[in-house]
Design a protein around this motif. Structure first.
Motif, PDB file in Angstrom:
ATOM      1  N   VAL A 138       0.850  -1.203   0.000  1.00  0.00           N
ATOM      2  CA  VAL A 138       0.000   0.000   0.000  1.00  0.00           C
ATOM      3  C   VAL A 138       0.885   1.253   0.000  1.00  0.00           C
ATOM      4  O   VAL A 138       0.623   2.213  -0.732  1.00  0.00           O
ATOM      5  N   ARG A 139       1.935   1.225   0.795  1.00  0.00           N
ATOM      6  CA  ARG A 139       2.809   2.415   0.857  1.00  0.00           C
ATOM      7  C   ARG A 139       3.454   2.709  -0.494  1.00  0.00           C
ATOM      8  O   ARG A 139       3.557   3.853  -0.903  1.00  0.00           O
ATOM      9  N   LYS A 140       3.874   1.652  -1.192  1.00  0.00           N
ATOM     10  CA  LYS A 140       4.578   1.890  -2.459  1.00  0.00           C
ATOM     11  C   LYS A 140       3.620   2.141  -3.624  1.00  0.00           C
ATOM     12  O   LYS A 140       3.863   3.001  -4.459  1.00  0.00           O
ATOM     13  N   VAL A 141       2.536   1.392  -3.644  1.00  0.00           N
ATOM     14  CA  VAL A 141       1.630   1.479  -4.805  1.00  0.00           C
ATOM     15  C   VAL A 141       0.752   2.731  -4.725  1.00  0.00           C
ATOM     16  O   VAL A 141       0.379   3.317  -5.729  1.00  0.00           O
ATOM     17  N   LYS A 142       0.381   3.147  -3.508  1.00  0.00           N
ATOM     18  CA  LYS A 142      -0.579   4.248  -3.300  1.00  0.00           C
ATOM     19  C   LYS A 142      -1.861   3.997  -4.103  1.00  0.00           C
ATOM     20  O   LYS A 142      -2.235   4.782  -4.990  1.00  0.00           O
ATOM     21  N   VAL A 181      -8.267  11.002  -5.321  1.00  0.00           N
ATOM     22  CA  VAL A 181      -8.844  12.067  -4.489  1.00  0.00           C
ATOM     23  C   VAL A 181      -9.913  11.496  -3.565  1.00  0.00           C
ATOM     24  O   VAL A 181     -10.320  12.115  -2.597  1.00  0.00           O
ATOM     25  N   LYS A 182     -10.390  10.319  -3.897  1.00  0.00           N
ATOM     26  CA  LYS A 182     -11.405   9.645  -3.076  1.00  0.00           C
ATOM     27  C   LYS A 182     -11.041   8.170  -2.985  1.00  0.00           C
ATOM     28  O   LYS A 182     -11.597   7.331  -3.688  1.00  0.00           O
ATOM     29  N   PRO A 183     -10.064   7.842  -2.158  1.00  0.00           N
ATOM     30  CA  PRO A 183      -9.627   6.443  -2.088  1.00  0.00           C
ATOM     31  C   PRO A 183     -10.776   5.531  -1.670  1.00  0.00           C
ATOM     32  O   PRO A 183     -11.629   5.947  -0.877  1.00  0.00           O
ATOM     33  N   ALA A 184     -10.760   4.327  -2.212  1.00  0.00           N
ATOM     34  CA  ALA A 184     -11.864   3.408  -1.906  1.00  0.00           C
ATOM     35  C   ALA A 184     -11.355   2.251  -1.067  1.00  0.00           C
ATOM     36  O   ALA A 184     -10.299   1.677  -1.352  1.00  0.00           O
ATOM     37  N   ILE A 185     -12.125   1.913  -0.042  1.00  0.00           N
ATOM     38  CA  ILE A 185     -11.788   0.766   0.794  1.00  0.00           C
ATOM     39  C   ILE A 185     -12.972  -0.187   0.789  1.00  0.00           C
ATOM     40  O   ILE A 185     -14.074   0.180   1.208  1.00  0.00           O
ATOM     41  N   PHE A 186     -12.740  -1.367   0.251  1.00  0.00           N
ATOM     42  CA  PHE A 186     -13.787  -2.389   0.172  1.00  0.00           C
ATOM     43  C   PHE A 186     -13.377  -3.534   1.108  1.00  0.00           C
ATOM     44  O   PHE A 186     -12.460  -4.278   0.799  1.00  0.00           O
ATOM     45  N   ALA A 187     -14.073  -3.645   2.229  1.00  0.00           N
ATOM     46  CA  ALA A 187     -13.793  -4.733   3.171  1.00  0.00           C
ATOM     47  C   ALA A 187     -14.905  -5.762   2.977  1.00  0.00           C
ATOM     48  O   ALA A 187     -15.897  -5.771   3.693  1.00  0.00           O
ATOM     49  N   CYS A 220     -11.881  -4.515   7.863  1.00  0.00           N
ATOM     50  CA  CYS A 220     -11.877  -3.423   8.844  1.00  0.00           C
ATOM     51  C   CYS A 220     -13.323  -3.003   9.062  1.00  0.00           C
ATOM     52  O   CYS A 220     -14.203  -3.360   8.283  1.00  0.00           O
ATOM     53  N   THR A 221     -13.554  -2.244  10.115  1.00  0.00           N
ATOM     54  CA  THR A 221     -14.912  -1.737  10.323  1.00  0.00           C
ATOM     55  C   THR A 221     -15.056  -0.421   9.553  1.00  0.00           C
ATOM     56  O   THR A 221     -14.054   0.208   9.182  1.00  0.00           O
ATOM     57  N   ALA A 222     -16.312  -0.016   9.378  1.00  0.00           N
ATOM     58  CA  ALA A 222     -16.564   1.252   8.687  1.00  0.00           C
ATOM     59  C   ALA A 222     -15.978   2.407   9.505  1.00  0.00           C
ATOM     60  O   ALA A 222     -15.318   3.299   8.967  1.00  0.00           O
ATOM     61  N   ALA A 223     -16.190   2.361  10.815  1.00  0.00           N
ATOM     62  CA  ALA A 223     -15.723   3.461  11.672  1.00  0.00           C
ATOM     63  C   ALA A 223     -14.207   3.603  11.581  1.00  0.00           C
ATOM     64  O   ALA A 223     -13.682   4.721  11.442  1.00  0.00           O
ATOM     65  N   ASP A 224     -13.485   2.473  11.632  1.00  0.00           N
ATOM     66  CA  ASP A 224     -12.018   2.537  11.548  1.00  0.00           C
ATOM     67  C   ASP A 224     -11.560   3.064  10.193  1.00  0.00           C
ATOM     68  O   ASP A 224     -10.574   3.806  10.103  1.00  0.00           O
ATOM     69  N   ALA A 225     -12.269   2.655   9.149  1.00  0.00           N
ATOM     70  CA  ALA A 225     -11.870   3.098   7.809  1.00  0.00           C
ATOM     71  C   ALA A 225     -11.944   4.622   7.721  1.00  0.00           C
ATOM     72  O   ALA A 225     -10.990   5.278   7.284  1.00  0.00           O
ATOM     73  N   GLY A 263      -9.891  -7.580  10.294  1.00  0.00           N
ATOM     74  CA  GLY A 263      -8.880  -6.656  10.806  1.00  0.00           C
ATOM     75  C   GLY A 263      -7.581  -6.577  10.029  1.00  0.00           C
ATOM     76  O   GLY A 263      -6.672  -5.867  10.463  1.00  0.00           O
ATOM     77  N   VAL A 264      -7.443  -7.261   8.885  1.00  0.00           N
ATOM     78  CA  VAL A 264      -6.140  -7.158   8.173  1.00  0.00           C
ATOM     79  C   VAL A 264      -5.897  -5.743   7.642  1.00  0.00           C
ATOM     80  O   VAL A 264      -4.750  -5.361   7.430  1.00  0.00           O
ATOM     81  N   PHE A 265      -6.973  -4.996   7.434  1.00  0.00           N
ATOM     82  CA  PHE A 265      -6.768  -3.575   7.114  1.00  0.00           C
ATOM     83  C   PHE A 265      -6.644  -2.865   8.474  1.00  0.00           C
ATOM     84  O   PHE A 265      -7.582  -2.267   8.987  1.00  0.00           O
ATOM     85  N   ASN A 266      -5.449  -2.964   9.050  1.00  0.00           N
ATOM     86  CA  ASN A 266      -5.263  -2.408  10.397  1.00  0.00           C
ATOM     87  C   ASN A 266      -4.981  -0.910  10.309  1.00  0.00           C
ATOM     88  O   ASN A 266      -4.944  -0.325   9.226  1.00  0.00           O
ATOM     89  N   GLU A 267      -4.766  -0.312  11.463  1.00  0.00           N
ATOM     90  CA  GLU A 267      -4.602   1.151  11.526  1.00  0.00           C
ATOM     91  C   GLU A 267      -3.500   1.637  10.584  1.00  0.00           C
ATOM     92  O   GLU A 267      -3.682   2.598   9.840  1.00  0.00           O
ATOM     93  N   GLU A 268      -2.365   0.940  10.603  1.00  0.00           N
ATOM     94  CA  GLU A 268      -1.230   1.375   9.763  1.00  0.00           C
ATOM     95  C   GLU A 268      -1.574   1.313   8.272  1.00  0.00           C
ATOM     96  O   GLU A 268      -1.267   2.225   7.508  1.00  0.00           O
ATOM     97  N   VAL A 269      -2.231   0.202   7.899  1.00  0.00           N
ATOM     98  CA  VAL A 269      -2.591   0.032   6.486  1.00  0.00           C
ATOM     99  C   VAL A 269      -3.588   1.118   6.086  1.00  0.00           C
ATOM    100  O   VAL A 269      -3.457   1.763   5.035  1.00  0.00           O
ATOM    101  N   LEU A 270      -4.568   1.351   6.939  1.00  0.00           N
ATOM    102  CA  LEU A 270      -5.585   2.360   6.613  1.00  0.00           C
ATOM    103  C   LEU A 270      -4.953   3.752   6.549  1.00  0.00           C
ATOM    104  O   LEU A 270      -5.265   4.552   5.657  1.00  0.00           O
ATOM    105  N   LYS A 271      -4.043   4.022   7.471  1.00  0.00           N
ATOM    106  CA  LYS A 271      -3.379   5.344   7.445  1.00  0.00           C
ATOM    107  C   LYS A 271      -2.562   5.504   6.168  1.00  0.00           C
ATOM    108  O   LYS A 271      -2.476   6.594   5.602  1.00  0.00           O
ATOM    109  N   ALA A 272      -1.967   4.390   5.722  1.00  0.00           N
ATOM    110  CA  ALA A 272      -1.175   4.453   4.486  1.00  0.00           C
ATOM    111  C   ALA A 272      -2.065   4.807   3.290  1.00  0.00           C
ATOM    112  O   ALA A 272      -1.594   5.377   2.305  1.00  0.00           O
ATOM    113  N   MET A 273      -3.352   4.484   3.386  1.00  0.00           N
ATOM    114  CA  MET A 273      -4.275   4.812   2.287  1.00  0.00           C
ATOM    115  C   MET A 273      -4.497   6.324   2.159  1.00  0.00           C
ATOM    116  O   MET A 273      -4.994   6.802   1.155  1.00  0.00           O
ATOM    117  N   ARG A 274      -4.090   7.092   3.177  1.00  0.00           N
ATOM    118  CA  ARG A 274      -4.189   8.553   3.078  1.00  0.00           C
ATOM    119  C   ARG A 274      -3.272   9.090   1.979  1.00  0.00           C
ATOM    120  O   ARG A 274      -3.455  10.195   1.488  1.00  0.00           O
TER     121      ARG A 274
END
Ligand SMILES: NC(=O)c1ccc[n+]([C@@H]2O[C@H](COP(=O)([O-])OP(=O)(O)OC[C@H]3O[C@@H](n4cnc5c(N)ncnc54)[C@H](O)[C@@H]3O)[C@@H](O)[C@H]2O)c1
Ligand SMILES: O=C(O)C[C@H](O)C(=O)O
Ligand SMILES: [Mg+2]
Length: 601
Positions: free
Chosen positions: A402-406, A434-440, A450-455, A418-429
Motif C-alpha cells: 500500500v505504501r509503495k503502490v498508493k 482524491v477519493k480512495p476506496a476501501i472495500f472490506a 476493517c470496520t466502517a468506523a475505523d476506515a 482486521g487485516v486492514f489495520n490502523e497502519e494500512v488504513l493510514k497508508a491509504m491517506r
C-alpha cells in the motif's frame, strides 16, 4: 461498453412498483391438519369460513377469522417487542432470538413469512442472510428442529437418481448448493453449511420473486475436516474427513446428473466452495449453473469499482488507470480480478497486459509474484514480475504494497477480520486517488477486513467505503455522514437467476454476467455517486433485480441462447423492448398473498 445513458433510463424506472394481481386458485391435494402443517398452504387463523368447510378445517382453528393484514401486524408487534425485550443483551443472543422468531414463522406459514421479509428486507436480510446466517451455521446442529431442503451425502452414492424423487415439489426452478467447505469467512462447517443455501434462496424469493414452492436448498455432505465438529456429539453430518479428488468429484457428478434428470431447466447457484473453479469449469457448459462466490461477487465488486471512478469525477474509461490492490486470492478475489481485468482491458482498447499491470494481488503469504513457489494456476495470470514496481518483492507485506503502490482501491476478500489495520488504513491517506476506496468485503461482520468506523477514522473522511456485511453509516461530526455501502453479491444473484430462468437459456455465459454487472453499475445517479453512494438501498432490491434480470435476459436473447419460459417463447422475447422486458420480469415475480385453496384428490 459501459453506458452512462442507462443511468437516466434506470432512474425513471425506479418509480415503478411491482404489481400485485388478484391470485388465481391453488390446487391442494391435502385436507384438514395436513394443510395446517404444510407451510406452503397454511394460512393459520386466516382461512375464510368457506375454505374451512371445503378443506375439512372447521373446528380445527379458533372461530375468528383474522385478515392477512392483522396477522402481519401481529407478527411485527411480536418482533418489535422481542427487539425491546432483548435490548442491551449480547449481540449473539439478540441475533439468534430474531432469527428464531423468523424461522418459526418460516416453518409455519410461508406466505406471511415472505411478505414480512419483502416488506422489511433491509431489517430482515441481516437476520436470514449475512451476517446472522453465519452464526446460525456455526450453531446449526444445536438449533436444528426440522429439516429444510435436501441432504445428499457420500453414503448416498448410487442412490441419488431415486432420492431426487423424494422431493415433494413437481417443479424446481432454483437450486443453491454447498458442500459446506468454506462458509463465509468461517471455514469448514460441514453439514451445518446448509444455512447458506437456505438464506440465499430466501433472498431469491424476496428479491427475485422466485416461487418458494420451486426452490431447493441442497447440502452435499462429503464429510468435514473441522475437528471440533467431528468431536461434537450434536453434530448432524457425516463423521468422516472430507472426500478428496476423484472420490469427491464422483459424488458431485452423480448429484448433478440426478437433479438434471428430474429438472433439466433448474439453475444451480453457488457451487462448492473449495472446488469452486474446478466445478465451475466442469459443469458450466453442461448445466445451467454459476458460482456466486466467483461470478456474482465479481459483478458486484466491478459495479462498485466503476462507481469509485465516477466518485472521483473521472470518466468510466479512466478505470483502466486505477491501481487496485486485492487482498485474498481465493475464489472471490480471483473472480473479481478476472472480471475487473477484462473490463479494464476493454476500456484500454483490449490491452490485457496493460490492464493487469495495475492490479496487485496478495494472499496470506503477501504479494504474489511469478517467483511464488507452488503458484496457484488460477492466480498465475495476476502474479507480478518481482521487483518491477518500485522494487516490490515476492511476499511483500500489505503495508509495504500500500505504501509503495498508493492504490486507488484497497479491496479485501481474505476472510480475515482486521487485516486492514490502523497502519494500512493510514497508508491509504497517501493514495493517488482524491477519493480512495476501501472495500472490506469479507463476511460475516467479524471477518470484515476493517470496520466502517475505523476506515473513516484512519484513512480519512474523503474515502468511499463498502463492506460485504452491513455496517451503520458513520457519523463524522458537523452533520457529515460517512456512507457505508454493502458490496454483497445479493445485489446480483437474484437477477442473474431470474433473468436466466425467464430466458430459458441452458447456460449462463460471461456475456450475461457482464450485462448484469453493467446494469448494476449504471443504477446510481450522478447525484448519489459523489456522496460515496455506490449501490442502491437494499429496500429497492426488487426493482434492482427486475433491471438486472432484464439485462441478463436480453443478453441471452442477443447471444441466441433464449428458448423462452412457459407461454413466452423466444420470438416474444426477441420482440420485447428494454422497458417491456423489465415489465415482463417484474410481472413474473411471485408475490405473497393468500390464494384461494381448492382441494383436488
Ligand atoms: N461480499 C461478498 O459478496 C462476498 C462474496 C464472496 C466471498 N466473500 C467473502 O470473501 C472471503 C473469502 O472468500 P473466498 O471464497 O475467496 O475464500 P478462499 O478461502 O477461497 O480465499 C481466501 C484467500 O484469502 C487469503 N488470505 C488468508 N489470510 C490472509 C491474510 N492475512 N492476508 C491476505 N490474504 C489472506 C488466502 O490465502 C486465500 O487466497 C470470505 O470471508 C467470504 O465471506 C464476500
Ligand atoms: O453470503 C454472502 O453474504 C456473500 C458471499 O456469498 C459470501 O460467501 O460471503
Ligand atoms: Mg458465498
Amino acid at each position: 461498453m459501459w453506458n452512462l445513458a442507462r443511468v437516466a433510463a434506470s432512474v425513471l424506472s425506479r418509480s415503478r412498483r411491482f404489481s400485485t394481481a388478484i391470485p388465481g386458485p391453488c390446487m391442494v391435494h391435502k385436507r384438514g391438519t395436513d394443510i395446517l402443517h404444510d407451510p406452503w398452504f397454511n394460512k393459520d387463523t386466516g382461512f375464510p369460513l368457506t375454505e374451512r368447510d371445503r378443506l375439512g378445517l372447521r373446528g380445527l382453528l379458533p372461530p375468528r377469522v383474522i385478515s392477512f393484514e392483522q396477522q402481519y401486524a401481529r407478527f411485527m408487534e411480536s418482533f418489535r417487542s422481542l427487539e425491546k425485550n432483548t435490548e442491551g443483551q449480547p449481540n449473539k443472543v439478540v441475533s439468534l432470538a430474531k432469527w428464531r422468531i423468523l424461522n418459526r414463522l418460516h416453518d409455519r406459514n410461508e406466505t406471511l413469512y415472505y411478505r414480512v421479509l419483502i416488506d422489511n428486507i433491509k431489517d430482515f436480510a441481516p437476520i436470514i442472510y449475512t451476517p446472522t446466517v453465519g452464526l446460525v451455521c456455526q450453531n446449526y446442529s444445536g438449533l436444528f428442529r426440522r429439516p429444510r431442503g435436501m441432504y445428499f451425502s457420500a453414503k448416498d452414492k448410487g442412490e441419488m437418481m431415486s432420492m431426487i424423487y423424494n422431493w415433494p415439489a413437481q417443479q424446481v426452478d432454483m437450486i443453491v448448493l454447498t458442500d459446506g467447505s468454506r462458509i463465509l469467512g468461517l471455514g469448514d462447517l460441514g453439514v451445518q453449511g446448509i444455512g447458506i443455501p437456505i438464506g440465499k434462496l430466501d433472498v431469491y424469493v424476496a428479491a427475485a420473486g422466485i416461487n418458494p414452492q420451486r426452490i431447493l436448498p441442497v447440502m452435499l455432505d462429503v464429510g468435514t475436516n473441522n475437528q471440533k465438529l467431528l468431536e461434537d456429539r450434536l453434530y448432524l453430518g457425516l463423521r468422516q474427513p472430507r472426500l478428496e479428488g476423484e472420490e469427491y468429484l464422483s459424488i458431485v457428478d452423480e448429484f448433478m446428473e440426478a437433479v438434471h434428470a428430474r429438472w433439466p431447466k433448474a439453475i444451480f447457484e453457488d457451487f462448492q466452495m473449495k472446488w469452486a473453479f474446478e466445478t465451475l469449469e466442469r459443469y458450466r457448459k453442461r448445466f445451467c449453473m454459476f458460482n456466486d462466490d466467483i461470478q456474482g461477487t465479481a459483478g458486484v465488486a466491478l459495479a462498485g469499482l466503476l462507481g469509485t471512478v465516477r466518485a472521483q469525477g473521472l470518466s468510466l474509461t479512466d478505470f483502466a488507470d486505477q491501481k487496485i490492490v486485492v487482498v485474498g486470492a481465493g475464489s472471490a478475489g480471483l473472480g473479481v480480478l478476472k472480471m475487473a481485468v477484462q473490463a479494464a482491458a476493454r476500456m484500454a482498447g483490449n490491452n490485457d497486459a496493460f490492464a493487469r499491470n495495475k492490479f496487485f494481488l496478495l494472499d496470506k503469504d503477501g504479494l504474489i509474484t511469478k517467483e511464488r513457489k507452488n503458484l496457484d494456476p488460477a492466480a498465475a495470470p495476476f502474479a507480478k514480475d518481482p521487483g518491477d514496481f518500485m522494487g516490490l518483492r515476492e511476499g511483500a507485506s500489505l503495508l509495504e504494497v500500500v505504501r509503495k503502490v498508493k492504490p486507488h482501491v484497497l479491496l479485501g476478500l481474505s476472510g480475515v477480520g482486521g487485516v486492514f489495520n490502523e497502519e494500512v488504513l493510514k497508508a491509504m491517506r497517501e493514495s493517488d486517488s482524491v477519493k480512495p476506496a476501501i472495500f472490506a468485503m469479507s463476511n460475516p461482520t467479524m471477518n470484515a477486513e476493517c470496520t466502517a468506523a475505523d476506515a473513516f477514522k484512519h484513512a480519512g473522511e474523503n474515502i468511499v467505503f463498502a463492506s460485504g456485511s452491513p455496517f451503520e453509516n458513520v457519523d463524522l461530526g458537523n452533520g457529515k455522514i460517512g456512507h457505508v455501502n454493502q458490496a454483497n453479491n445479493m445485489y446480483l444473484f437474484p437477477g442473474i437467476g431470474l433473468g436466466t430462468l425467464l430466458s430459458g437459456a441452458r447456460f449462463i455465459t460471461d456475456g450475461m454476467l457482464q450485462q448484469a454487472a453493467e446494469c448494476l453499475a449504471s443504477y446510481m445517479t450522478d447525484e448519489e455517486i459523489p456522496k460515496g453512494i455506490l449501490y442502491p438501498s437494499i429496500d429497492s432490491i426488487r426493482d434492482i433485480t427486475a433491471e438486472v434480470g432484464a439485462a441478463v435476459l436480453r443478453a441471452a436473447v442477443e447471444e441466441d441462447l433464449a428458448e423462452g419460459h412457459g407461454e413466452v417463447g423466444p420470438r416474444d422475447l426477441k420482440h420485447m423492448s428494454k422497458e417491456e422486458t423489465v415489465e415482463y420480469v417484474t410481472r413474473s415475480m411471485w408475490f405473497p398473498i393468500y390464494s384461494p385453496l381448492v382441494h383436488e384428490k
